[in-house]
Motif scaffolding. Sequence first.
Motif, PDB file in Angstrom:
ATOM      1  N   PHE A  79       1.265   3.504  -2.152  1.00  0.00           N
ATOM      2  CA  PHE A  79       0.940   4.232  -0.927  1.00  0.00           C
ATOM      3  C   PHE A  79       0.223   5.507  -1.325  1.00  0.00           C
ATOM      4  CE2 PHE A  79       4.580   1.594  -0.394  1.00  0.00           C
ATOM      5  CZ  PHE A  79       4.401   0.996   0.832  1.00  0.00           C
ATOM      6  N   GLN A  80      -1.009   5.677  -0.836  1.00  0.00           N
ATOM      7  CA  GLN A  80      -1.784   6.855  -1.199  1.00  0.00           C
ATOM      8  C   GLN A  80      -2.131   7.660   0.047  1.00  0.00           C
ATOM      9  OE1 GLN A  80      -5.300   5.470  -3.189  1.00  0.00           O
ATOM     10  NE2 GLN A  80      -6.167   4.544  -1.360  1.00  0.00           N
ATOM     11  N   GLN A  81      -2.004   8.969  -0.078  1.00  0.00           N
ATOM     12  CA  GLN A  81      -2.281   9.846   1.053  1.00  0.00           C
ATOM     13  C   GLN A  81      -3.783   9.957   1.263  1.00  0.00           C
ATOM     14  OE1 GLN A  81      -1.134  14.046   0.781  1.00  0.00           O
ATOM     15  NE2 GLN A  81      -0.045  13.723   2.701  1.00  0.00           N
ATOM     16  N   VAL A  82      -4.195   9.804   2.503  1.00  0.00           N
ATOM     17  CA  VAL A  82      -5.598   9.971   2.886  1.00  0.00           C
ATOM     18  C   VAL A  82      -5.654  10.910   4.088  1.00  0.00           C
ATOM     19  CG1 VAL A  82      -6.327   7.714   1.993  1.00  0.00           C
ATOM     20  CG2 VAL A  82      -5.573   7.915   4.363  1.00  0.00           C
ATOM     21  N   PRO A  83      -6.751  11.644   4.242  1.00  0.00           N
ATOM     22  CA  PRO A  83      -6.832  12.616   5.342  1.00  0.00           C
ATOM     23  C   PRO A  83      -7.073  11.991   6.711  1.00  0.00           C
ATOM     24  CG  PRO A  83      -8.844  12.666   4.045  1.00  0.00           C
ATOM     25  CD  PRO A  83      -7.897  11.733   3.339  1.00  0.00           C
ATOM     26  N   GLU A  84      -7.707  10.829   6.740  1.00  0.00           N
ATOM     27  CA  GLU A  84      -8.049  10.223   8.027  1.00  0.00           C
ATOM     28  C   GLU A  84      -6.959   9.267   8.484  1.00  0.00           C
ATOM     29  OE1 GLU A  84      -9.426   7.503   4.843  1.00  0.00           O
ATOM     30  OE2 GLU A  84      -9.792   9.621   5.174  1.00  0.00           O
ATOM     31  N   GLY A  85      -6.814   9.148   9.789  1.00  0.00           N
ATOM     32  CA  GLY A  85      -5.862   8.202  10.355  1.00  0.00           C
ATOM     33  C   GLY A  85      -6.470   6.823  10.492  1.00  0.00           C
ATOM     34  N   LYS A  86      -5.646   5.852  10.813  1.00  0.00           N
ATOM     35  CA  LYS A  86      -6.103   4.487  11.062  1.00  0.00           C
ATOM     36  C   LYS A  86      -6.900   4.481  12.360  1.00  0.00           C
ATOM     37  CE  LYS A  86      -4.242  -0.147  11.714  1.00  0.00           C
ATOM     38  NZ  LYS A  86      -4.695  -0.402  13.059  1.00  0.00           N
ATOM     39  N   VAL A  87      -8.093   3.888  12.344  1.00  0.00           N
ATOM     40  CA  VAL A  87      -8.939   3.917  13.529  1.00  0.00           C
ATOM     41  C   VAL A  87      -9.240   2.536  14.114  1.00  0.00           C
ATOM     42  CG1 VAL A  87     -10.027   6.105  12.933  1.00  0.00           C
ATOM     43  CG2 VAL A  87     -11.042   3.974  12.123  1.00  0.00           C
ATOM     44  N   ALA A  88      -8.925   1.483  13.404  1.00  0.00           N
ATOM     45  CA  ALA A  88      -9.240   0.138  13.901  1.00  0.00           C
ATOM     46  C   ALA A  88      -8.203  -0.851  13.379  1.00  0.00           C
ATOM     47  CB  ALA A  88     -10.631  -0.282  13.443  1.00  0.00           C
ATOM     48  N   LYS A  89      -8.304  -2.074  13.884  1.00  0.00           N
ATOM     49  CA  LYS A  89      -7.406  -3.139  13.444  1.00  0.00           C
ATOM     50  C   LYS A  89      -7.593  -3.397  11.949  1.00  0.00           C
ATOM     51  CE  LYS A  89      -6.192  -7.949  14.400  1.00  0.00           C
ATOM     52  NZ  LYS A  89      -6.087  -8.377  13.029  1.00  0.00           N
ATOM     53  N   ASN A  90      -6.494  -3.715  11.291  1.00  0.00           N
ATOM     54  CA  ASN A  90      -6.566  -4.066   9.866  1.00  0.00           C
ATOM     55  C   ASN A  90      -7.548  -5.224   9.668  1.00  0.00           C
ATOM     56  OD1 ASN A  90      -4.089  -2.767  10.389  1.00  0.00           O
ATOM     57  ND2 ASN A  90      -2.960  -4.006   8.937  1.00  0.00           N
ATOM     58  N   ARG A  91      -8.261  -5.208   8.559  1.00  0.00           N
ATOM     59  CA  ARG A  91      -9.056  -6.360   8.159  1.00  0.00           C
ATOM     60  C   ARG A  91      -8.236  -7.256   7.244  1.00  0.00           C
ATOM     61  NH1 ARG A  91     -14.643  -6.445   9.310  1.00  0.00           N
ATOM     62  NH2 ARG A  91     -14.330  -8.504   8.491  1.00  0.00           N
ATOM     63  N   LEU A  92      -7.130  -6.756   6.769  1.00  0.00           N
ATOM     64  CA  LEU A  92      -6.205  -7.487   5.921  1.00  0.00           C
ATOM     65  C   LEU A  92      -4.811  -7.087   6.378  1.00  0.00           C
ATOM     66  CD1 LEU A  92      -5.628  -9.064   3.153  1.00  0.00           C
ATOM     67  CD2 LEU A  92      -5.472  -6.791   2.166  1.00  0.00           C
ATOM     68  N   HIS A  93      -3.962  -8.050   6.584  1.00  0.00           N
ATOM     69  CA  HIS A  93      -2.585  -7.690   6.933  1.00  0.00           C
ATOM     70  C   HIS A  93      -1.620  -8.579   6.163  1.00  0.00           C
ATOM     71  CE1 HIS A  93      -2.941 -10.971   9.976  1.00  0.00           C
ATOM     72  NE2 HIS A  93      -1.669 -11.118   9.689  1.00  0.00           N
ATOM     73  N   LEU A  94      -0.370  -8.172   6.172  1.00  0.00           N
ATOM     74  CA  LEU A  94       0.656  -8.896   5.440  1.00  0.00           C
ATOM     75  C   LEU A  94       1.479  -9.753   6.385  1.00  0.00           C
ATOM     76  CD1 LEU A  94       1.902  -5.972   3.202  1.00  0.00           C
ATOM     77  CD2 LEU A  94       0.215  -7.720   2.640  1.00  0.00           C
ATOM     78  N   ASP A  95       1.789 -10.953   5.959  1.00  0.00           N
ATOM     79  CA  ASP A  95       2.732 -11.820   6.652  1.00  0.00           C
ATOM     80  C   ASP A  95       4.036 -11.749   5.867  1.00  0.00           C
ATOM     81  OD1 ASP A  95       0.848 -12.645   8.519  1.00  0.00           O
ATOM     82  OD2 ASP A  95       0.272 -14.407   7.368  1.00  0.00           O
ATOM     83  N   VAL A  96       5.065 -11.217   6.487  1.00  0.00           N
ATOM     84  CA  VAL A  96       6.362 -11.091   5.830  1.00  0.00           C
ATOM     85  C   VAL A  96       7.161 -12.343   6.148  1.00  0.00           C
ATOM     86  CG1 VAL A  96       8.442  -9.693   5.608  1.00  0.00           C
ATOM     87  CG2 VAL A  96       6.229  -8.576   6.025  1.00  0.00           C
ATOM     88  N   ARG A  97       7.393 -13.169   5.134  1.00  0.00           N
ATOM     89  CA  ARG A  97       8.070 -14.458   5.294  1.00  0.00           C
ATOM     90  C   ARG A  97       9.545 -14.228   5.583  1.00  0.00           C
ATOM     91  NH1 ARG A  97       4.297 -18.555   5.769  1.00  0.00           N
ATOM     92  NH2 ARG A  97       2.495 -17.836   4.632  1.00  0.00           N
ATOM     93  N   THR A  98       9.883 -14.219   6.850  1.00  0.00           N
ATOM     94  CA  THR A  98      11.226 -13.903   7.299  1.00  0.00           C
ATOM     95  C   THR A  98      12.070 -15.154   7.521  1.00  0.00           C
ATOM     96  OG1 THR A  98      10.301 -11.965   8.384  1.00  0.00           O
ATOM     97  CG2 THR A  98      12.484 -12.630   9.086  1.00  0.00           C
ATOM     98  N   ALA A  99      11.449 -16.207   8.000  1.00  0.00           N
ATOM     99  CA  ALA A  99      12.184 -17.443   8.310  1.00  0.00           C
ATOM    100  C   ALA A  99      11.335 -18.659   7.931  1.00  0.00           C
ATOM    101  CB  ALA A  99      12.542 -17.460   9.792  1.00  0.00           C
ATOM    102  N   PRO A 100      10.913 -18.766   6.669  1.00  0.00           N
ATOM    103  CA  PRO A 100       9.967 -19.824   6.309  1.00  0.00           C
ATOM    104  C   PRO A 100      10.489 -21.247   6.451  1.00  0.00           C
ATOM    105  CG  PRO A 100      10.790 -18.745   4.338  1.00  0.00           C
ATOM    106  CD  PRO A 100      11.295 -17.961   5.524  1.00  0.00           C
TER     107      PRO A 100
END
Length: 153
Positions: A79-100
Motif C-alpha cells: 500500500f503506497q500513499q498517493v496525493p490524489e484520490g480515486k477518480v474512476a472505476k478500477n481497471r483491475l479488481h480483486l475477487d476474494v474467494r469466499t465460498a468457492p
Amino acid sequence: MARTIQVTIDAADPRRLSIFWRDLLGYLHPGPPGVELAEDADPLEAWEEFLVAAGVPEERRNSASALEDPDGVGPRFFFQQVPEGKVAKNRLHLDVRTAPDLRGEERMAALEAECARLVELGATRLRRHEPEPPTSHGFIVMADPEGNEFCLD
C-alpha cells in the motif's frame, strides 16, 4: 517458470487500508527489516518504533504498508500513499474467494455473512449479483474504505 506478483494499491491512508485488507484476507503485517518480533508483538508498533529510530519524519511514517500471506502462498500486498484520490472505476479488481465450493442459497448466505463482517470493518456493499448457472454462481460487489472495488466470490 511462473512469476510471483505483488499487488500494489494506491492509498490516502496506507496503514488504515492495510489493516482492512489484513482483516479481510487473514494476512499479516511483516516486521521491519532486521527486527526480530516477539510472538505477541504488534508489527505496526514495531514499524513505528523502527521509523522513529531511523529518523523518518512523522508526516512520512504512513507513506507505505505491506501485507504477506502467513502461509507464503498468496501474493504480497503493498500500500503506497498517493496525493490524489480515486477518480474512476478500477481497471483491475480483486475477487476474494469466499465460498468457492458452495452453490445456490448456501453460497449466497456465506457471501452475505462475509459481506456483513466487512461492512463492520469499513467496506461498502455496492450490489449483489444472483447466480446465473452455468456461467455465474453469484457474487457481491463491494468497495474497500477508500473506494477500491472488489468482489466476494
